[in-house]
Scaffold this motif. Sequence first.
Motif, mmCIF file in Angstrom:
data_model
loop_
_atom_site.group_PDB
_atom_site.id
_atom_site.type_symbol
_atom_site.label_atom_id
_atom_site.label_comp_id
_atom_site.label_asym_id
_atom_site.label_seq_id
_atom_site.Cartn_x
_atom_site.Cartn_y
_atom_site.Cartn_z
ATOM 1 N N GLN A 24 12.188 7.227 -5.503
ATOM 2 C CA GLN A 24 11.274 7.952 -6.400
ATOM 3 C C GLN A 24 11.006 7.128 -7.663
ATOM 4 O O GLN A 24 9.860 6.950 -8.087
ATOM 5 C CB GLN A 24 11.917 9.306 -6.754
ATOM 6 C CG GLN A 24 11.077 10.230 -7.608
ATOM 7 C CD GLN A 24 9.931 10.887 -6.835
ATOM 8 O OE1 GLN A 24 10.073 11.135 -5.642
ATOM 9 N NE2 GLN A 24 8.817 11.127 -7.497
ATOM 10 N N ALA A 27 8.809 4.085 -6.917
ATOM 11 C CA ALA A 27 7.430 4.493 -6.595
ATOM 12 C C ALA A 27 6.689 4.907 -7.863
ATOM 13 O O ALA A 27 5.499 4.603 -8.032
ATOM 14 C CB ALA A 27 7.457 5.633 -5.580
ATOM 15 N N LYS A 32 5.935 -0.528 -3.783
ATOM 16 C CA LYS A 32 5.815 -0.060 -2.394
ATOM 17 C C LYS A 32 7.227 0.032 -1.851
ATOM 18 O O LYS A 32 7.972 -0.958 -1.878
ATOM 19 C CB LYS A 32 5.018 -1.060 -1.556
ATOM 20 C CG LYS A 32 3.618 -1.307 -2.078
ATOM 21 C CD LYS A 32 2.978 -2.426 -1.266
ATOM 22 C CE LYS A 32 1.867 -3.065 -2.068
ATOM 23 N NZ LYS A 32 1.393 -4.307 -1.486
ATOM 24 N N VAL A 33 7.593 1.204 -1.338
ATOM 25 C CA VAL A 33 8.991 1.434 -0.985
ATOM 26 C C VAL A 33 9.191 1.515 0.529
ATOM 27 O O VAL A 33 8.523 2.296 1.215
ATOM 28 C CB VAL A 33 9.513 2.741 -1.627
ATOM 29 C CG1 VAL A 33 11.011 2.903 -1.346
ATOM 30 C CG2 VAL A 33 9.255 2.756 -3.127
ATOM 31 N N LEU A 51 6.941 10.931 -2.621
ATOM 32 C CA LEU A 51 6.710 9.731 -3.443
ATOM 33 C C LEU A 51 5.259 9.633 -3.887
ATOM 34 O O LEU A 51 4.352 9.823 -3.066
ATOM 35 C CB LEU A 51 7.054 8.456 -2.650
ATOM 36 C CG LEU A 51 8.499 8.274 -2.202
ATOM 37 C CD1 LEU A 51 8.677 6.887 -1.581
ATOM 38 C CD2 LEU A 51 9.468 8.465 -3.358
ATOM 39 N N GLY A 53 1.898 7.626 -4.529
ATOM 40 C CA GLY A 53 1.376 6.406 -3.893
ATOM 41 C C GLY A 53 1.356 6.559 -2.389
ATOM 42 O O GLY A 53 2.022 7.431 -1.834
ATOM 43 N N HIS A 56 4.028 3.550 1.037
ATOM 44 C CA HIS A 56 5.450 3.532 1.401
ATOM 45 C C HIS A 56 5.604 3.769 2.901
ATOM 46 O O HIS A 56 4.692 4.277 3.547
ATOM 47 C CB HIS A 56 6.194 4.602 0.603
ATOM 48 C CG HIS A 56 5.744 4.683 -0.823
ATOM 49 N ND1 HIS A 56 5.940 3.656 -1.705
ATOM 50 C CD2 HIS A 56 5.048 5.647 -1.500
ATOM 51 C CE1 HIS A 56 5.419 3.980 -2.882
ATOM 52 N NE2 HIS A 56 4.866 5.194 -2.774
#
Length: 253
Positions: A24, A27, A32-33, A51, A53, A56
């Motif tokens: 979290q 992000a 970019k996770v 999250l 965005g 991910h």
Amino acid sequence: MNNFKNKTVLITGASRGIGKATAQAFAEQGAKVAINFRSNRKAAEETLRALPGEEHALFQYDISNEDEQQQLVGEVIKHFGILDILVNNAGISIEHDIESISFEEWSSAFKDTFQTNLFAVANLSLLAAQHMMKHGGGRIVSVSSRGAFRGEPTKPAYGASKAALNAMSQSLAKKLAPHGIYVGVVAPGFTETDMASKTLTPVERENLLRESPFKRMAQPEEVAHAILFLASEKAAYSSGTIIDVNGASYLRS
Ligand SMILES: NC(=O)c1ccc[n+]([C@@H]2O[C@H](COP(=O)([O-])OP(=O)(O)OC[C@H]3O[C@@H](n4cnc5c(N)ncnc54)[C@H](OP(=O)(O)O)[C@@H]3O)[C@@H](O)[C@H]2O)c1
């Protein structure tokens, strides 16, 4: 805030607890996770949905398995094109009280704990670092524990695995700095996650709250904050550091 804009971060064990809070936090800062998890897809999907965005992704791999370690890093690099930051968060903690355990149970507690808490971290760090060396550097941040310093009487393998993780990270910090790869460690005390609440009886919980002058456990977001700091651009010269997040419950000199 966009301190990690366009950076790709792989977080192991990011479906729940400290890993989830770390996902979290990254992000929210534009990263970019890559969310790694082992078994609980429902929890991982909830983490992903929450999250901010769009870019991910989930990666279901058991990091205690050597083939899956290689698949995980390979798939993350294939998906995002690059890996900038590795957060070695996933870990396990198994009770093995020397007063009441068989030889086999003791031995397997050590093997299993080290497989996930040290050998997986070593191998994932190798895979990430060899990629980062070719792509202008990166960051490796690992989650250790207060138990590495103050002892874990009924989980000695856990304390030993985290102490070894600290030593390995400091060796890597020295070796990798010339390659622009900075390595740090965060050592939390008891943190309000499934791992902590599952292992505690109400009496143990009460005693534990007395250990810290804050009279509470850490929140996962407080551990995530320290991880983000070590992964940040301006923390390069802090490479090799171990940050305690334990509410002044155990102070080392
Ligand atoms: N909580 C504490 O009090 C505390 C204190 C000091 C240090 N720490 C350290 O902080 C880290 C995170 O702890 P936590 O309390 O947030 O844990 P947690 O709530 O138990 O969550 C563990 C996470 O790791 C994943 N995981 C476990 N084994 C895995 C494996 N072999 N492969 C891939 N993913 C795996 C789990 O995925 P699935 O759900 O899919 O299995 C889950 O996402 C650990 O390294 C722990 O040692 C925790």
